[in-house]
Design a protein around this motif. Structure first.
Motif, short mmCIF file in Angstrom:
data_model
loop_
_atom_site.label_atom_id
_atom_site.label_comp_id
_atom_site.label_asym_id
_atom_site.label_seq_id
_atom_site.Cartn_x
_atom_site.Cartn_y
_atom_site.Cartn_z
N LEU A 162 -20.90 -52.58 6.04
CA LEU A 162 -20.40 -51.47 5.28
C LEU A 162 -19.06 -50.70 5.82
CD1 LEU A 162 -23.56 -50.00 4.17
CD2 LEU A 162 -22.43 -51.83 3.05
N VAL A 165 -13.38 -52.51 4.50
CA VAL A 165 -12.74 -51.94 3.34
C VAL A 165 -11.79 -52.90 2.80
CG1 VAL A 165 -12.91 -49.36 4.24
CG2 VAL A 165 -10.76 -51.00 4.95
N TYR A 206 -15.25 -55.57 -3.38
CA TYR A 206 -14.92 -53.89 -3.28
C TYR A 206 -14.50 -53.26 -4.55
CZ TYR A 206 -13.94 -55.98 1.50
OH TYR A 206 -14.06 -56.58 2.56
N VAL A 258 -18.02 -43.54 -6.31
CA VAL A 258 -17.44 -44.45 -5.20
C VAL A 258 -15.92 -44.30 -5.12
CG1 VAL A 258 -19.10 -46.38 -5.85
CG2 VAL A 258 -16.72 -46.24 -6.87
N GLN A 259 -15.77 -44.85 -3.88
CA GLN A 259 -14.21 -44.71 -3.37
C GLN A 259 -13.65 -45.92 -3.70
OE1 GLN A 259 -13.11 -41.67 -3.00
NE2 GLN A 259 -15.02 -40.73 -3.24
N GLN A 262 -14.57 -49.38 -1.64
CA GLN A 262 -16.12 -49.31 -1.09
C GLN A 262 -16.70 -50.49 -1.52
OE1 GLN A 262 -18.11 -45.70 -2.14
NE2 GLN A 262 -19.79 -46.67 -1.99
#
Length: 300
Positions: A162, A165, A206, A258-259, A262
């Protein structure tokens, strides 16, 4: 013969001359009335006896008097106690005509062969907006819990780093780090509304930008395991879709923020798919656009 005239001086004193005689005479005179007095007394004693006998109370009168007195006392007690007792008696509540009708309806007996059925809360639906909202909230909470449990189970089935990126550092990122370009936007006679990015099974997927997860399902039509995210980029409403993920690999749930970059899942071949790949779509203000051209223009 010479008359013998006895001298009064030689004779004893008579009643007229002697006090003693006079007294005796009085006593003798008193004796006579004593007999009369005796007779009078006897007569008098006889008369009071008769009078006493006449005035003797009747033995029935006294109990009657007691009974009358007790009755009067009882009447006084009842006069005082009954109003107080009546004041403490509970008063019947006032009922409207509707309430009386309901009571009568409840006591109505109708001959029927139908068996009685107990009503339960689940036997009828909600009729108020509050109950409907509560049911919706409960259903949404149950779905979130199910999705969270599914995500948790998938995390134990797959070893996903996790900390990884997406490539780049901008507001928009590439959804895959390693891929080969497959079918593009508008192919199949315009029916293909996304781009196919071929990659190995289990390759991390992602989020293309920061946003809020809208859909996260194990079966989302022909997309199979899929996630959709809503974004706001440069004042525009942008939506992205990620399809054909591996079962149980989803890392997000609906409503989650979420970013950009992510991890949201892993590449797979679920739904209408014949090979491992990511089907990626992009919407701007509700309209489909070429996702690959959008990534080339904005990802960095």
């Amino acid at each position: 013969m010479a008359e013998q005239n006895d001298s009064l001086a030689n004779e004893p004193e008579t009643a007229a001359t002697s006090l003693t005689r006079r007294t005796r005479a009085r006593r003798q005179v008193g004796r006579r009335p004593r007999a009369a007095a005796t007779v009078a007394t006897t007569t008098a004693s006889t008369r009071p006896a008769a009078s006493t006998a006449a005035k003797r109370p009747n033995p029935v009168v006294k109990p009657l008097k007691s009974l009358v007195i007790l009755s009067m006392v009882g009447g006084l007690i009842a006069t005082i106690a009954l109003p107080a007792f009546g004041a403490n008696l509970p008063t019947a509540e006032a009922k409207t005509i509707q309430q009386m009708a309901v009571d009568d309806a409840q006591s109505l007996v109708v001959a029927s062969d139908a068996a009685s059925t107990d009503l339960a809360r689940d036997s009828y639906s909600a009729t108020t907006s509050e109950e409907i909202e509560k049911k919706k909230a409960a259903a949404a909470a149950a779905e979130r819990a199910r999705l969270a449990a599914s995500v948790a189970s998938s995390q134990t089935r797959f070893s996903v780093d996790l900390s990884m990126v997406a490539p780049g550092s901008g507001a928009v990122r590439w959804p895959l780090a390693n891929y080969r370009l497959g079918e593009g936007f508008g192919t199949r006679g315009g029916a293909h509304m996304g781009v196919d990015m071929l990659a190995n099974a289990g390759e991390p997927i992602y989020a293309a930008a920061a946003g809020v997860v809208k859909v996260s399902q194990e079966s989302y039509g022909g997309y199979g395991v899929a996630v959709t995210i809503d974004h706001v980029i440069n004042g525009q409403r942008v939506g992205t879709l990620y399809g054909h993920m591996t079962y149980g690999s989803r890392q997000v749930v609906p409503g989650q923020t979420v970013q950009a970059g992510q991890i949201i899942g892993l590449v797979g071949s679920t739904g209408r798919s014949t090979a491992n790949h990511l089907h990626f779509e992009t919407y701007i203000n509700g309209s489909n656009v070429d996702p690959y051209a959008w990534l080339q223009a904005n990802a960095g």
